[in-house]
Design an enzyme around this catalytic site. Structure first.
Site, mmCIF file in Angstrom:
data_model
loop_
_atom_site.group_PDB
_atom_site.id
_atom_site.type_symbol
_atom_site.label_atom_id
_atom_site.label_comp_id
_atom_site.label_asym_id
_atom_site.label_seq_id
_atom_site.Cartn_x
_atom_site.Cartn_y
_atom_site.Cartn_z
ATOM 1 N N THR A 181 0.927 -1.112 -0.004
ATOM 2 C CA THR A 181 0.013 -0.084 -0.066
ATOM 3 C C THR A 181 0.960 1.086 -0.032
ATOM 4 O O THR A 181 0.796 1.991 -0.650
ATOM 5 C CB THR A 181 -0.870 0.123 1.339
ATOM 6 O OG1 THR A 181 -1.664 -1.196 1.258
ATOM 7 C CG2 THR A 181 -1.861 1.095 1.178
ATOM 8 N N LYS B 288 5.795 2.780 12.360
ATOM 9 C CA LYS B 288 5.651 3.197 13.837
ATOM 10 C C LYS B 288 5.984 2.260 14.825
ATOM 11 O O LYS B 288 6.643 2.430 16.049
ATOM 12 C CB LYS B 288 4.275 3.631 14.273
ATOM 13 C CG LYS B 288 3.225 2.942 13.910
ATOM 14 C CD LYS B 288 2.766 3.034 12.452
ATOM 15 C CE LYS B 288 1.928 2.191 11.780
ATOM 16 N NZ LYS B 288 0.823 2.478 10.906
ATOM 17 N N VAL C 182 3.310 8.146 12.019
ATOM 18 C CA VAL C 182 2.208 9.004 12.965
ATOM 19 C C VAL C 182 1.118 9.723 12.231
ATOM 20 O O VAL C 182 1.336 10.720 11.400
ATOM 21 C CB VAL C 182 2.768 9.876 14.069
ATOM 22 C CG1 VAL C 182 1.542 10.024 14.914
ATOM 23 C CG2 VAL C 182 3.722 8.969 14.977
ATOM 24 N N ASP D 222 -1.215 -0.154 17.735
ATOM 25 C CA ASP D 222 -0.862 0.858 16.737
ATOM 26 C C ASP D 222 -0.895 2.182 17.474
ATOM 27 O O ASP D 222 0.005 3.046 16.953
ATOM 28 C CB ASP D 222 -1.489 0.704 15.660
ATOM 29 C CG ASP D 222 -0.999 1.470 14.529
ATOM 30 O OD1 ASP D 222 -0.038 1.323 13.806
ATOM 31 O OD2 ASP D 222 -1.961 2.573 14.290
ATOM 32 N N LYS E 132 2.082 5.001 18.149
ATOM 33 C CA LYS E 132 2.205 6.390 17.481
ATOM 34 C C LYS E 132 2.252 7.404 18.716
ATOM 35 O O LYS E 132 2.989 8.452 18.763
ATOM 36 C CB LYS E 132 0.885 6.533 16.666
ATOM 37 C CG LYS E 132 0.980 5.931 15.335
ATOM 38 C CD LYS E 132 -0.435 5.811 14.755
ATOM 39 C CE LYS E 132 -0.372 5.221 13.444
ATOM 40 N NZ LYS E 132 -1.615 4.781 13.120
HETATM 41 P P1 NDP Z 1 1.544 -3.795 2.961
HETATM 42 O O1 NDP Z 1 1.722 -5.099 3.357
HETATM 43 O O2 NDP Z 1 0.713 -3.247 2.032
HETATM 44 O O3 NDP Z 1 3.174 -3.918 2.132
HETATM 45 C C1 NDP Z 1 4.305 -4.512 2.710
HETATM 46 C C2 NDP Z 1 5.416 -4.748 1.640
HETATM 47 O O4 NDP Z 1 6.511 -5.161 2.110
HETATM 48 C C3 NDP Z 1 4.860 -5.722 0.560
HETATM 49 O O5 NDP Z 1 5.278 -5.179 -0.589
HETATM 50 C C4 NDP Z 1 5.605 -6.985 0.868
HETATM 51 O O6 NDP Z 1 5.811 -7.536 -0.354
HETATM 52 C C5 NDP Z 1 6.883 -6.323 1.460
HETATM 53 N N1 NDP Z 1 7.427 -7.406 2.142
HETATM 54 C C6 NDP Z 1 6.905 -7.982 3.332
HETATM 55 N N2 NDP Z 1 7.745 -8.691 3.951
HETATM 56 C C7 NDP Z 1 8.858 -8.717 3.485
HETATM 57 C C8 NDP Z 1 10.265 -9.348 3.454
HETATM 58 N N3 NDP Z 1 10.612 -9.917 4.504
HETATM 59 N N4 NDP Z 1 11.207 -8.725 2.234
HETATM 60 C C9 NDP Z 1 11.044 -7.915 1.399
HETATM 61 N N5 NDP Z 1 9.677 -7.420 1.388
HETATM 62 C C10 NDP Z 1 8.753 -7.778 2.130
HETATM 63 O O7 NDP Z 1 1.934 -2.957 4.237
HETATM 64 P P2 NDP Z 1 1.698 -1.303 4.079
HETATM 65 O O8 NDP Z 1 2.233 -0.840 2.950
HETATM 66 O O9 NDP Z 1 0.076 -0.997 4.544
HETATM 67 O O10 NDP Z 1 2.807 -0.942 5.259
HETATM 68 C C11 NDP Z 1 3.882 -0.639 5.378
HETATM 69 C C12 NDP Z 1 4.522 0.165 6.600
HETATM 70 O O11 NDP Z 1 3.742 1.351 6.540
HETATM 71 C C13 NDP Z 1 3.939 -0.715 7.707
HETATM 72 O O12 NDP Z 1 5.095 -0.324 8.642
HETATM 73 C C14 NDP Z 1 2.716 0.055 8.240
HETATM 74 O O13 NDP Z 1 2.598 0.166 9.604
HETATM 75 C C15 NDP Z 1 3.027 1.552 7.885
HETATM 76 N N6 NDP Z 1 1.939 2.419 7.526
HETATM 77 C C16 NDP Z 1 0.908 1.899 6.605
HETATM 78 C C17 NDP Z 1 -0.181 2.640 6.420
HETATM 79 C C18 NDP Z 1 -1.293 2.221 5.859
HETATM 80 O O14 NDP Z 1 -2.221 3.169 5.429
HETATM 81 N N7 NDP Z 1 -1.288 1.037 5.074
HETATM 82 C C19 NDP Z 1 -0.244 4.229 6.960
HETATM 83 C C20 NDP Z 1 0.877 4.667 7.536
HETATM 84 C C21 NDP Z 1 1.998 3.878 8.087
HETATM 85 P P3 NDP Z 1 4.404 -8.275 -1.349
HETATM 86 O O15 NDP Z 1 3.912 -7.372 -1.696
HETATM 87 O O16 NDP Z 1 5.477 -9.021 -2.409
HETATM 88 O O17 NDP Z 1 4.023 -9.217 -0.065
HETATM 89 N N1 HSE Z 2 -3.341 0.746 10.431
HETATM 90 C C1 HSE Z 2 -2.895 2.038 10.673
HETATM 91 C C2 HSE Z 2 -4.086 2.947 10.763
HETATM 92 C C3 HSE Z 2 -2.042 2.686 9.428
HETATM 93 O O1 HSE Z 2 -5.171 2.562 10.428
HETATM 94 O O2 HSE Z 2 -4.141 4.057 11.233
HETATM 95 C C4 HSE Z 2 -1.535 4.037 9.610
HETATM 96 O O3 HSE Z 2 -0.691 4.211 10.480
#
Ligand code: NDP
Ligand code: HSE
Length: 436
Positions: free
Chosen positions: A13, A105, A132, A201, A205
């Site tokens: 994402t 976070k 955050v 979570d 934060k």
């Molecule tokens: P996703 O699960 O959507 O994406 C994680 C990515 O990491 C995927 O592309 C996955 O690969 C890859 N991945 C997972 N494990 C490994 C590994 N061991 N080695 C290499 N690549 C790996 O997570 P998000 O994008 O939602 O979240 C990412 C970070 O951002 C987290 O720390 C989350 O807390 C933070 N965050 C998320 C928000 C949100 O709205 N989603 C908002 C703010 C912060 P593959 O796609 O091939 O599975």
């Molecule tokens: N899982 C978190 C939330 C993503 O819903 O707020 C953003 O940090």
């Protein structure tokens, strides 16, 4: 000037959103940063998976270390998540002299003290705005915009998934599990969604916000944490009848005795702006001694809102490349050697007002017993309502709002009330903050 080369770990994402924003706005971003920023490499676990972004021109790998060890990469974006293997990845990137931008976070709340120390030793930046409140630039606002203030307290809706669930349940009467599934499908939820609904979570934060607000080390283990799973429609409705909304808040308050750090469902007067923050939106209310209260509002999760914060950090890093490390904004807002050893208060020492709901027999003397117990613990009652019995039940719900009291006194009073033979079941307790 030579372009800055960025390597992205994680193309989910946030990673996908970041590729889209950095690519779409490349020209505007270069005008701001003073040079081009190019994504040359990215990693994901499963390279065959469809992506929300176009990865043409980016060299892909399923081994993040390929990027971390690439001498050509200037900035590593850690967008994988979790605090296990990723911690070693970030420490290795720092050891390799790379700047790091992360949205993680849990990593910062649990290991930030160590990570920032290592980054300072190496003279590199670890930026974490996206960690955050998603797209809201709250780290920058507190760390820079409010740096002339003594921060007195802050209170925020800092989990988008939780707020989305509460809003959908309240407005549309939807089922908890059903809304959570939608939040997952929309990419809002953590990999383990219990982090969202159990308040972990938000506690991550809040740990970060409290450090930059008060200049204290990160201390996640000291945050009192309660989730949203126990909130019932009944309490939402009673709260509304009394002029309140129930929101899941993270609260950090500096008191004469120490710092309160707590995450829990909270009744807030419905007239407060923050009580009207709905869906995936987040808001953080910060009270500074000079500025007074100020409110920061925006999308708390989702691909591009979060990417907005990640990209802003990348631009900040690029702008700071020519400054001496000692002249940069400190990671935790205060100089590393000036962090204060202010105690974080145990939960029993929190002071707040309460909403209590109990089921009691409808006979003379019952209310008097309850109020006597509260008085014996120095708890003053603000309002008291006896409702009609719920369908098919003989006991009547009694709702009490109290004035501010010590949590320890409230704990003891609840034990005594639950022991009354005229009271059935558990007392439901929700904290109440006027945020005035
Ligand atoms: P996703 O699960 O959507 O994406 C994680 C990515 O990491 C995927 O592309 C996955 O690969 C890859 N991945 C997972 N494990 C490994 C590994 N061991 N080695 C290499 N690549 C790996 O997570 P998000 O994008 O939602 O979240 C990412 C970070 O951002 C987290 O720390 C989350 O807390 C933070 N965050 C998320 C928000 C949100 O709205 N989603 C908002 C703010 C912060 P593959 O796609 O091939 O599975
Ligand atoms: N899982 C978190 C939330 C993503 O819903 O707020 C953003 O940090």
């Amino acid at each position: 000037m030579k372009p800055i080369k960025v390597g992205i770990l994680g193309l989910g994402t946030v990673g996908g959103g970041t590729v889209n924003v950095l690519t779409r706005n490349a020209a505007e971003i270069a005008r701001r940063a003073g040079r081009d920023i190019v994504i040359t490499r990215a990693s994901a676990k499963d390279l065959a998976k469809p992506r929300i972004c176009n990865t043409e021109g980016i060299t892909l790998t399923n081994d993040p270390m390929d990027i971390i060890n690439d001498p050509e990469i200037d900035i590593v974006l850690e967008l994988i998540g979790g605090a296990g293997a990723v911690k070693d990845m970030v420490l290795t990137a720092i050891a390799n002299g790379k700047h790091v931008v992360t949205a993680n976070k849990s990593l910062i709340a649990l290991h930030g003290n160590e990570i920032f120390a290592k980054a300072s030793e190496k003279g590199v930046i670890v930026a974490f705005e996206a960690a955050v409140a998603g797209g809201i630039p709250i780290i920058k606002a507190i760390r820079e915009g409010l740096s002339g203030n003594q921060i007195q307290w802050l209170a925020g809706i800092i989990n988008g998934t939780g707020n989305f669930i509460l809003t959908e349940m309240r407005d549309k009467g939807r089922d908890f599990a059903d809304v959570l599934a939608e939040a997952q499908a929309l990419g809002y939820a953590e990999a383990d969604p219990t982090f969202d609904v159990e308040g972990i979570d938000a506690a991550h934060k809040l740990t970060i916000l409290a450090s930059i607000a008060f200049g204290i080390p990160l201390q996640f283990e000291k945050v009192y944490t309660e989730g949203i799973t126990q909130i019932t429609r009944t309490d939402v409705e009673y709260a509304e009848q009394l002029g309140y909304r129930i929101k899941h808040l993270g609260i950090a308050r500096k008191t004469a005795e120490g710092i309160e750090l707590r995450v829990h469902p909270t009744l807030i007067p419905e007239r407060r702006l923050i009580a009207n923050v709905n869906g995936v939106m987040n808001a953080v209310l910060v009270k500074g001694d000079a500025v007074g209260p100020s409110l920061y509002y925006g999308a708390g999760a989702g691909a591009e809102p979060t990417a907005s914060a990640v990209v802003a950090d990348v631009i900040d890093v690029v702008r700071a490349l020519t400054s001496d490390p000692e002249n940069r904004v400190p990671h935790l807002a205060f100089q590393a050697d000036a962090l204060a050893d202010i105690p974080v208060l145990a939960a029993e020492r929190i002071k707040t007002a309460y909403y209590l709901r109990l089921n009691a027999e409808d006979k003379p003397g019952v209310l008097a017993d309850v109020t006597r117990i509260l008085a014996s613990h120095n708890i003053s009652i603000e309002a008291i309502i006896q409702k009609e019995p719920l369908k098919g039940e003989t006991a009547v719900p009694i709702i009490l709002l109290t004035q501010i009291t010590l949590e320890q006194e409230m704990n003891a009073a609840i034990v005594a009330i639950e022991a009354l033979s005229t009271v059935s079941g558990k007392v439901c307790r929700i904290r109440l903050e006027t945020l005035g």
